[in-house]
Design an enzyme around this catalytic site. Structure first.
Site, PDB file in Angstrom:
ATOM      1  N   GLY A  60      22.209 -10.401   0.502  1.00 62.21           N
ATOM      2  CA  GLY A  60      22.882  -9.345  -0.234  1.00 62.21           C
ATOM      3  C   GLY A  60      24.381  -9.320  -0.033  1.00 62.21           C
ATOM      4  N   GLY A  61      24.960 -10.424   0.412  1.00 62.38           N
ATOM      5  CA  GLY A  61      26.403 -10.494   0.605  1.00 62.38           C
ATOM      6  C   GLY A  61      26.878 -10.163   2.007  1.00 62.38           C
ATOM      7  N   GLN A  62      25.983  -9.670   2.881  1.00 62.49           N
ATOM      8  CA  GLN A  62      26.382  -9.243   4.227  1.00 62.49           C
ATOM      9  C   GLN A  62      26.059 -10.312   5.267  1.00 62.49           C
ATOM     10  OE1 GLN A  62      28.013  -6.573   5.016  1.00 62.49           O
ATOM     11  NE2 GLN A  62      27.702  -5.105   3.357  1.00 62.49           N
ATOM     12  N   ASP A  69       0.825  -1.214   0.000  1.00 57.17           N
ATOM     13  CA  ASP A  69       0.000   0.000   0.000  1.00 57.17           C
ATOM     14  C   ASP A  69       0.858   1.261   0.000  1.00 57.17           C
ATOM     15  OD1 ASP A  69      -2.387  -1.501   0.101  1.00 57.17           O
ATOM     16  OD2 ASP A  69      -2.177  -1.712   2.270  1.00 57.17           O
TER      17      ASP A  69
END
Length: 280
Positions: free
Chosen positions: A101-103, A24
């Site tokens: 995300g690679g972290q 929304d």
């Protein structure tokens, strides 16, 4: 439908809907950006245009890191995930509180160990040595920073469950705010899990006018989320919602320019009456 729910939740469990209404509110924000871009374009070209934003598209955009992970899976596993992944598996898995995300990121449980006594911590390569030196002695591992299981990022990824266990052990004697105060000087990215009660009573939130009290003639006094976009020259003021028909006369007179006689005739014809309720 946009991908958020399929990647949110615990491994081997049902998908979780996000607490934030990203479909929304997120779509509204995307639409506002599109409208502003169209207005800017019209200033240059003199031409208007149709702006369309679908809720599914908006959610996909908010899930862009998950789609990056989806493409990474075509080349290899996601080594920062604590759940098993492998090349070609296709779907990005639900991985609890793993950052992705690679972290390397996860939620650390703090005292007094209530449902919201958590601090989310991201363990980056640049901060590991200082973090290991600070945490290690308190958990019986004085050489934690140089321990071969953790010294390099690849090793930490392979042994992250042990690393998170040790960080949780360290956090047992600290509240989430106390732990954050320890990690901030080390430049460790972290943030407390803020409950609705935390936010409603937070000094910073009040100072930012993000929790404002309103007075409604029908509802009485209540609190509402403030305006997250701050404008220096034209700040937005959060006001109560109008009652049904409260501004009808004002709009008819000042906006449409109707005289009293025309307004009276329209009201007499039932133009502004509440529509009848349909029978169930």
């Amino acid at each position: 439908m946009g991908g958020a729910m399929s990647t949110t939740g615990v491994p081997d469990g049902p998908p979780f809907v996000t607490g934030a209404q990203i479909g929304d509110s997120g779509t509204g924000l995307h639409l506002a950006i599109g409208l502003l871009a169209a207005l800017r374009q019209a200033e240059h070209t003199g031409q208007g245009q149709y702006v369309e934003v679908a809720m599914m598209d908006g959610v996909m955009n908010l899930c862009r890191v998950k789609f990056r992970d989806h493409q990474r899976l075509t080349r290899g596993d996601l080594s920062e995930f604590s759940v098993p992944t492998y090349k070609g598996m296709g779907d990005v898995p639900r991985a609890g509180n793993d950052s992705g995300g690679g972290q390397l990121g996860n939620a650390i449980h703090c005292k007094p160990h209530g449902p919201n006594d958590w601090l989310y911590v991201v363990v980056q390569e640049a901060v590991w040595e200082d973090l290991g030196k600070r945490v290690g002695p308190d958990v019986g591992m004085p050489d934690m920073a140089t321990d071969p299981r953790f010294a390099k990022i690849g090793d930490r990824r392979k042994n992250q469950n042990l690393m998170w266990t040790l960080l949780n052990k360290f956090a047992e004697k600290y509240t989430k705010r106390e732990l954050m105060a320890i990690l901030n000087p080390l430049d460790v990215p972290c943030g407390p899990i803020m409950s609705t009660e935390d936010l409603a009573t937070d000094e910073h939130v009040r100072g930012r006018d993000m929790w404002v009290e309103l007075d409604h003639p029908q509802r009485g006094k209540w609190w509402n989320v403030g305006m997250p976009i701050k404008l220096s020259a034209s700040p937005a003021k959060i006001e109560r919602s109008p009652t049904l028909g409260e501004h009808t006369d004002e709009i008819l007179q000042q906006v449409l320019g109707y005289d009293d006689g025309k307004i009276k005739n329209l009201k007499g014809a039932g133009a502004f009456s509440v529509p009848p309720k349909k029978a169930a």
